[in-house]
Scaffold this motif. Structure first.
Motif, PDB file in Angstrom:
ATOM      1  N   LYS A 287       0.829  -1.212   0.000  1.00 48.97           N
ATOM      2  CA  LYS A 287       0.000   0.000   0.000  1.00 48.97           C
ATOM      3  C   LYS A 287       0.860   1.257   0.000  1.00 48.97           C
ATOM      4  CE  LYS A 287      -3.453   2.795   2.314  1.00 48.97           C
ATOM      5  NZ  LYS A 287      -4.398   2.986   3.448  1.00 48.97           N
ATOM      6  N   CYS A 288       0.548   2.157  -0.916  1.00 49.85           N
ATOM      7  CA  CYS A 288       1.139   3.484  -0.937  1.00 49.85           C
ATOM      8  C   CYS A 288       0.136   4.421  -1.596  1.00 49.85           C
ATOM      9  CB  CYS A 288       2.474   3.493  -1.680  1.00 49.85           C
ATOM     10  SG  CYS A 288       2.400   2.874  -3.376  1.00 49.85           S
ATOM     11  N   CYS A 289       0.356   5.724  -1.387  1.00 48.64           N
ATOM     12  CA  CYS A 289      -0.552   6.725  -1.943  1.00 48.64           C
ATOM     13  C   CYS A 289       0.270   7.805  -2.632  1.00 48.64           C
ATOM     14  CB  CYS A 289      -1.399   7.353  -0.846  1.00 48.64           C
ATOM     15  SG  CYS A 289      -2.448   6.177   0.030  1.00 48.64           S
ATOM     16  N   PRO A 290       0.049   8.009  -3.949  1.00 44.80           N
ATOM     17  CA  PRO A 290      -0.886   7.306  -4.823  1.00 44.80           C
ATOM     18  C   PRO A 290      -0.474   5.851  -5.013  1.00 44.80           C
ATOM     19  CG  PRO A 290       0.504   8.802  -6.080  1.00 44.80           C
ATOM     20  CD  PRO A 290       0.779   9.086  -4.653  1.00 44.80           C
ATOM     21  N   PRO A 291      -1.398   5.030  -5.516  1.00 43.77           N
ATOM     22  CA  PRO A 291      -1.182   3.586  -5.488  1.00 43.77           C
ATOM     23  C   PRO A 291      -0.390   3.047  -6.676  1.00 43.77           C
ATOM     24  CG  PRO A 291      -3.360   4.049  -6.330  1.00 43.77           C
ATOM     25  CD  PRO A 291      -2.759   5.386  -5.962  1.00 43.77           C
TER      26      PRO A 291
END
Length: 460
Positions: A287-291
């Motif tokens: 998971k990271c943002c943006p994905p």
């Protein structure tokens, strides 16, 4: 040129594969007092054996410059700290990092916050270290003092950052911050996702990665970048788009550059090497943002990178404790919506990118442009960092591009050994890292320096 009775501060590093600004070739690199003094024909510099390192066919690269690292200390040192982050950096061939202004407490939004960072970092860094400032609602008056104090620019979020002490900017705040940064000649670096688009996206908490991906659509990045570029046009600010994950922003950037907007952009190893189709349900290490988006999107990012549309590939190293990642293997729920968003890859960025780059026909010279000279140019360190060239710091990496290894998370130096690369086989291994001509031994005492945006030397 024979050299006799070479002082201890002088050494020659020799390789048949030295990656120089004009390409890769056999060469000898003469290092004196921490700087590169001469680049000569392979085998032409004669020194005592004690001062000669012959790498043979192992490549010699300039040290990587990673301008997007969340160290989190002070305040959240249980997530990451200067000692652990810089050990990971040095082991991965990164010789300079620029620390992000948030996730630490206090954040780097005032000179006092910056000095807290500097004091905490003193004596802990195995690589050279600089700092970003933060532009948040209400701190426009702090920007010039921070700039004078040596931060490399100012980070803002257009959507919530995830931590309360670093709020995102509304349009009025953005206008004021960019106008001030244009006035003082500072670089604005922006996390570009649009909160209205995010709020309107479907929200389905749970273990399915496809649901998380739908909650952070391409439109969120495109809308935010469009708004930012419009604001940059009006204010004249120089802006840099952080961690581009969506190819939807690429046409916007091209048009803005044609219009004369001063804009650069970066992407990250995880967007270039991972794809949504291969993310296991419940594995919130991804998971990271943006994905991380799909394979087709990844191909478009690679095409843009090859065409020179990204100035840098940097880690966005953003670790947390395993409980915040909600990892199932640690007893967590694997809920993508609730897990902390961040990829820990500072030690692995070089081999991760090289693994995919080589498969796509790229060279070590490309890798150096994306991960050394480009980031150095972004933050104004050209002339000191990011290249094997006369007068530059002797920040160097012996890199075996043909070696392969399986990633064992427990072998990583960052504080919490959580990474989506665990178990993957990567190509390319860092054999030795030199910082200003000295071999970095992470079991010995650190000797990294603190650097500023407008002067050189040890400013610890």
């Amino acid at each position: 040129m024979p050299i006799s009775e070479t002082p201890a501060s002088t050494a020659v590093i020799r390789s048949r594969r030295v990656v120089l600004p004009d390409g890769e070739r056999p060469a000898d690199v003469l290092v004196r007092d921490g700087r590169i003094e001469q680049i000569a024909e392979h085998g032409s510099l004669l020194v005592g054996d004690a001062h000669l390192t012959d790498l043979g066919d192992t490549a010699l690269l300039p040290g990587l410059v990673d301008t997007h690292v969340h160290v989190n200390e002070p305040g959240r040192t249980e997530w990451e700290g200067f000692a652990t982050a810089t050990k990971a950096a040095a082991t991965g061939g990164v010789t300079t990092i620029i620390d992000m202004p948030l996730n630490s407490v206090p954040p780097t939004t005032t000179v006092e916050g910056l000095e807290a960072k500097r004091k905490t970092a003193e004596g802990q860094a195995w690589v050279d270290l600089g700092f970003w400032g933060g532009a948040i609602p209400g701190n426009v008056a702090d920007l010039e003092p921070l700039h004078r104090a040596g931060v490399f620019g100012f980070k803002s979020f257009l959507a919530p950052s995830g931590v309360d002490e670093f709020p995102h900017v509304e349009q009025e705040d953005l206008e004021a911050a960019l106008a001030e940064q244009a006035r003082i000649g500072a670089l604005a670096i922006i996390h570009a996702e649009d909160p209205a688009v995010l709020d309107a996206a479907p929200q389905h908490p749970g273990v399915h990665y496809r649901d998380f991906l739908a909650s952070r659509p391409d439109d969120a990045e495109a809308a935010a970048v469009a708004r930012l570029l419009d604001t940059a046009r009006r204010t004249g600010a120089r802006v840099h788009i952080l961690h581009v994950s969506s190819a939807a922003v690429l046409p916007l950037l091209r048009q803005a550059r044609e219009d004369g907007v001063r804009v650069t952009a970066e992407t990250c190893p995880h967007y270039l090497t991972l794809a949504a189709e291969e993310v296991p349900d419940g594995d919130t290490a991804f998971k990271c943002c943006p994905p991380i988006r799909d394979e087709s999107n990844r191909d478009q990012l690679w095409a843009a990178l090859a065409a020179g549309e990204f100035i840098a590939v940097v880690s966005d190293h953003s670790p947390s404790t395993p409980d915040l990642k909600l990892l199932q293997r640690y007893g967590g729920s694997g809920d993508f919506a609730a897990a902390w968003g961040g990829i820990a890859s500072l030690q692995l960025g070089l081999p991760a990118v090289w693994t995919e780059a080589r498969r796509r026909g790229h060279t070590l010279a490309d890798l150096v442009r994306w991960m050394s000279s480009g980031p150095a140019e972004l933050v104004g360190l050209t002339g000191t960092k990011g290249a094997i060239a006369v007068g530059y710091d002797a920040d160097l990496v012996a890199f075996d591009p043909d070696a392969e290894f399986a990633v064992v998370a427990e072998d990583l130096h960052h504080r919490n050994p959580v990474t989506p690369y665990a178990g993957r086989t990567l190509s390319g291994s860092v054999r030795t890292t030199w910082l200003r001509g000295r071999v970095v031994d992470v079991e010995a005492a650190p000797f990294g320096r603190q650097i500023r945006n407008h002067e050189e030397g040890d400013l610890s």
